[in-house]
Design an enzyme around this catalytic site. Structure first.
Site, mmCIF file in Angstrom:
data_model
loop_
_atom_site.group_PDB
_atom_site.id
_atom_site.type_symbol
_atom_site.label_atom_id
_atom_site.label_comp_id
_atom_site.label_asym_id
_atom_site.label_seq_id
_atom_site.Cartn_x
_atom_site.Cartn_y
_atom_site.Cartn_z
ATOM 1 N N CYS A 1 11.499 9.509 8.158
ATOM 2 C CA CYS A 1 12.288 9.590 6.930
ATOM 3 C C CYS A 1 12.681 11.046 6.743
ATOM 4 O O CYS A 1 12.124 11.928 7.390
ATOM 5 C CB CYS A 1 11.470 9.105 5.739
ATOM 6 S SG CYS A 1 12.490 8.783 4.282
ATOM 7 N N CYS B 1 16.188 10.588 0.942
ATOM 8 C CA CYS B 1 15.816 10.096 2.268
ATOM 9 C C CYS B 1 16.955 10.199 3.281
ATOM 10 O O CYS B 1 16.864 9.671 4.390
ATOM 11 C CB CYS B 1 15.318 8.653 2.159
ATOM 12 S SG CYS B 1 13.917 8.493 1.031
ATOM 13 N N LYS C 1 11.285 -2.588 1.333
ATOM 14 C CA LYS C 1 10.686 -1.469 0.606
ATOM 15 C C LYS C 1 11.371 -1.356 -0.752
ATOM 16 O O LYS C 1 12.584 -1.167 -0.838
ATOM 17 C CB LYS C 1 10.861 -0.170 1.397
ATOM 18 C CG LYS C 1 10.324 1.048 0.665
ATOM 19 C CD LYS C 1 10.379 2.302 1.508
ATOM 20 C CE LYS C 1 9.899 3.493 0.710
ATOM 21 N NZ LYS C 1 9.847 4.714 1.515
ATOM 22 N N ARG D 1 4.422 11.111 -3.928
ATOM 23 C CA ARG D 1 5.456 12.155 -4.033
ATOM 24 C C ARG D 1 4.838 13.491 -4.375
ATOM 25 O O ARG D 1 5.377 14.530 -4.019
ATOM 26 C CB ARG D 1 6.535 11.720 -5.017
ATOM 27 C CG ARG D 1 7.288 10.528 -4.424
ATOM 28 C CD ARG D 1 8.453 10.078 -5.248
ATOM 29 N NE ARG D 1 8.990 8.843 -4.668
ATOM 30 C CZ ARG D 1 9.849 8.044 -5.261
ATOM 31 N NH1 ARG D 1 10.288 8.356 -6.467
ATOM 32 N NH2 ARG D 1 10.283 6.957 -4.665
ATOM 33 N N ARG E 1 15.904 6.697 -6.131
ATOM 34 C CA ARG E 1 16.116 6.059 -4.828
ATOM 35 C C ARG E 1 16.687 4.639 -4.925
ATOM 36 O O ARG E 1 16.646 3.886 -3.972
ATOM 37 C CB ARG E 1 14.796 6.002 -4.074
ATOM 38 C CG ARG E 1 14.120 7.345 -3.847
ATOM 39 C CD ARG E 1 13.260 7.297 -2.600
ATOM 40 N NE ARG E 1 12.203 8.279 -2.539
ATOM 41 C CZ ARG E 1 12.363 9.593 -2.444
ATOM 42 N NH1 ARG E 1 13.572 10.099 -2.399
ATOM 43 N NH2 ARG E 1 11.323 10.397 -2.375
ATOM 44 N N GLU F 1 16.842 -8.510 4.289
ATOM 45 C CA GLU F 1 16.482 -7.197 4.852
ATOM 46 C C GLU F 1 15.599 -7.369 6.089
ATOM 47 O O GLU F 1 15.802 -6.707 7.111
ATOM 48 C CB GLU F 1 15.714 -6.362 3.813
ATOM 49 C CG GLU F 1 16.578 -5.642 2.798
ATOM 50 C CD GLU F 1 17.176 -4.348 3.368
ATOM 51 O OE1 GLU F 1 17.057 -4.106 4.571
ATOM 52 O OE2 GLU F 1 17.775 -3.587 2.579
ATOM 53 N N LYS G 1 6.447 -3.350 1.135
ATOM 54 C CA LYS G 1 5.876 -2.209 0.432
ATOM 55 C C LYS G 1 6.470 -2.093 -0.954
ATOM 56 O O LYS G 1 7.692 -2.190 -1.076
ATOM 57 C CB LYS G 1 6.197 -0.945 1.241
ATOM 58 C CG LYS G 1 5.715 0.329 0.649
ATOM 59 C CD LYS G 1 6.266 1.492 1.417
ATOM 60 C CE LYS G 1 5.936 2.743 0.646
ATOM 61 N NZ LYS G 1 6.554 3.904 1.183
ATOM 62 N N SER H 1 0.149 4.589 -2.627
ATOM 63 C CA SER H 1 -0.593 5.628 -3.348
ATOM 64 C C SER H 1 -0.972 5.229 -4.772
ATOM 65 O O SER H 1 -2.110 5.438 -5.192
ATOM 66 C CB SER H 1 0.223 6.920 -3.360
ATOM 67 O OG SER H 1 1.492 6.713 -3.935
ATOM 68 N N TYR I 1 -5.015 4.001 2.097
ATOM 69 C CA TYR I 1 -5.794 5.234 1.956
ATOM 70 C C TYR I 1 -7.277 4.913 1.854
ATOM 71 O O TYR I 1 -8.112 5.804 1.963
ATOM 72 C CB TYR I 1 -5.316 6.009 0.719
ATOM 73 C CG TYR I 1 -3.831 6.294 0.779
ATOM 74 C CD1 TYR I 1 -3.349 7.339 1.558
ATOM 75 C CD2 TYR I 1 -2.909 5.482 0.112
ATOM 76 C CE1 TYR I 1 -1.986 7.582 1.662
ATOM 77 C CE2 TYR I 1 -1.551 5.712 0.211
ATOM 78 C CZ TYR I 1 -1.092 6.767 0.990
ATOM 79 O OH TYR I 1 0.256 6.993 1.101
HETATM 80 C C1 PBG Z 1 9.052 8.098 2.448
HETATM 81 C C2 PBG Z 1 7.876 7.324 2.034
HETATM 82 C C3 PBG Z 1 7.363 7.120 0.737
HETATM 83 C C4 PBG Z 1 6.176 6.400 0.894
HETATM 84 C C5 PBG Z 1 6.022 6.164 2.254
HETATM 85 N N1 PBG Z 1 7.091 6.718 2.924
HETATM 86 C C6 PBG Z 1 7.810 7.624 -0.572
HETATM 87 C C7 PBG Z 1 9.030 7.149 -1.207
HETATM 88 O O1 PBG Z 1 9.782 6.325 -0.685
HETATM 89 O O2 PBG Z 1 9.275 7.674 -2.286
HETATM 90 C C8 PBG Z 1 5.238 5.976 -0.204
HETATM 91 C C9 PBG Z 1 3.820 5.776 0.204
HETATM 92 C C10 PBG Z 1 2.861 5.698 -0.918
HETATM 93 O O3 PBG Z 1 3.204 5.698 -2.107
HETATM 94 O O4 PBG Z 1 1.660 5.633 -0.599
HETATM 95 N N2 PBG Z 1 10.270 7.574 2.136
#
Ligand code: PBG
Length: 325
Positions: free
Chosen positions: A120, A130, A195, A205, A217, A233, A248, A274, A313
């Site tokens: 990315c 991105c 996603k 972030r 985004r 998708e 995700k 996260s 994680y």
């Molecule tokens: C990059 C990306 C993101 C995450 C994984 N790859 C952030 C986003 O799209 O803002 C998020 C992973 C997470 O929150 O643990 N594009």
């Protein structure tokens, strides 16, 4: 079948019986451990919104990988946080980028560990989007070329699996073509296929210092309201050459995981993101919930929905808990 002929409690009598009829399994073999790679050496910078998670220099990442491998974790996924960011995210496809360095170091010490790389630009651009910016918006087709360059440079540094997370249209095909024409036909693609534009990425972030400097985004990540669109998708990414498709976040999207598995029968990955991690951590640290029990319950639920593998994680915690069981 009716009560009293059918008494479900008969098969819940004790642990052995319960195990005999257990439908879903959770194993360390299903887990992928995310790592944030930053500049410098001998550094582990704590991410304040993700207690227990750190941004690691390359040497420390190798140590972390060794620990993960010793616990039986089969794979890690690397995110790079470069020293310098610019408009086109040039550190993303530099041979000396942090991810490229980490790949070489990890592969040298732990050749058997599967290394996935997040592809990315948002961690590498100064505007935090991105892709590259044109006329005030994110330019899809111009971005594809840079993503393909980034993927190729990861493959050259030793990546086993490329995971594009940008949500540009056509990027899986662009990456597959560049890999194949450079002799990397054995490098797999794990596409972040469905996603969503999610608030659950907040803590990431901070970890990756990748908050968009303007706008958001939503012009490339999916609307949380849509399920049928996720099927389209996923179908596109499979047609373009994805080997594994990802949903995700995981917890608020278990229905999507279920549908993707049912409809496509493809290997499905789910990202326990996260925000999902931090919520459990925060409540656990306050003594409001039993953190260990909930980690395993949550990961099991993602498996039950249909995910083959889970990026989390909690991978190391879960590996230890599963060992103790
Ligand atoms: C990059 C990306 C993101 C995450 C994984 N790859 C952030 C986003 O799209 O803002 C998020 C992973 C997470 O929150 O643990 N594009």
């Amino acid at each position: 079948m009716q009560f009293p002929a059918y008494r479900p409690r008969r098969l819940r009598k004790n642990e052995k019986v319960r195990q005999l009829v257990q439908e879903t399994t959770l194993s360390v073999k299903n887990l992928i451990y995310p790592l944030f790679i930053g500049p410098g050496s001998h550094t582990a910078r704590p991410v304040s919104s993700m207690p227990g998670v750190t941004q690691l220099s390359v040497d420390r990442a190798v140590v972390e990988c060794r620990e993960a491998a010793a616990l039986g974790i089969p794979a890690v996924i690397l995110f790079g946080i470069p020293e310098k960011k610019d408009a086109t995210g040039s550190e993303a496809y530099s041979d000396h980028g942090v991810v490229q360095q980490a790949l070489r170091a990890i592969k040298q010490t732990l050749p058997e560990l599967i290394v996935v790389t997040d592809v990315c630009l948002c961690e590498y651009t100064d505007h935090g989007h991105c892709g590259i910016i044109k006329n005030g918006g994110v330019d899809n087709d111009g971005t594809l070329e840079l993503l393909a360059k980034e993927a190729l440079s990861h493959a050259q540094a030793g990546a086993d699996i490329i995971a594009p997370s940008d949500m540009m249209d056509g990027r899986v095909g662009a990456i597959r073509r560049v890999l194949d024409s450079n002799g990397f036909d054995q490098v797999a693609i794990m596409a972040y296929a469905a996603k969503y534009a999610s608030g659950f990425y907040g803590p990431f972030r901070e970890a990756a210092d990748s908050t968009p400097q303007f706008g958001d985004r939503r012009s490339y990540q999916m609307d949380p309201a849509n399920g049928d669109e996720a099927m389209r998708e996923v179908e596109l990414d499979i047609q373009e050459g994805a080997d594994i498709v990802m949903v995700k976040p995981a917890l608020a999207y278990l229905d999507i995981i279920y549908r993707v598995k049912q409809e496509f029968g493809y290997p499905v990955a789910a990202y326990n993101v996260s925000g999902e991690y931090s919520m459990i951590k925060a409540a656990g640290m306050n003594g409001w919930i039993d953190e260990e029990r909930i980690i395993l319950e949550v990961l099991l639920s993602i498996r039950r929905a249909g995910a083959d593998m889970i990026l989390s994680y909690f991978a190391k915690d879960a590996a230890r808990l599963l060992q103790d069981k």
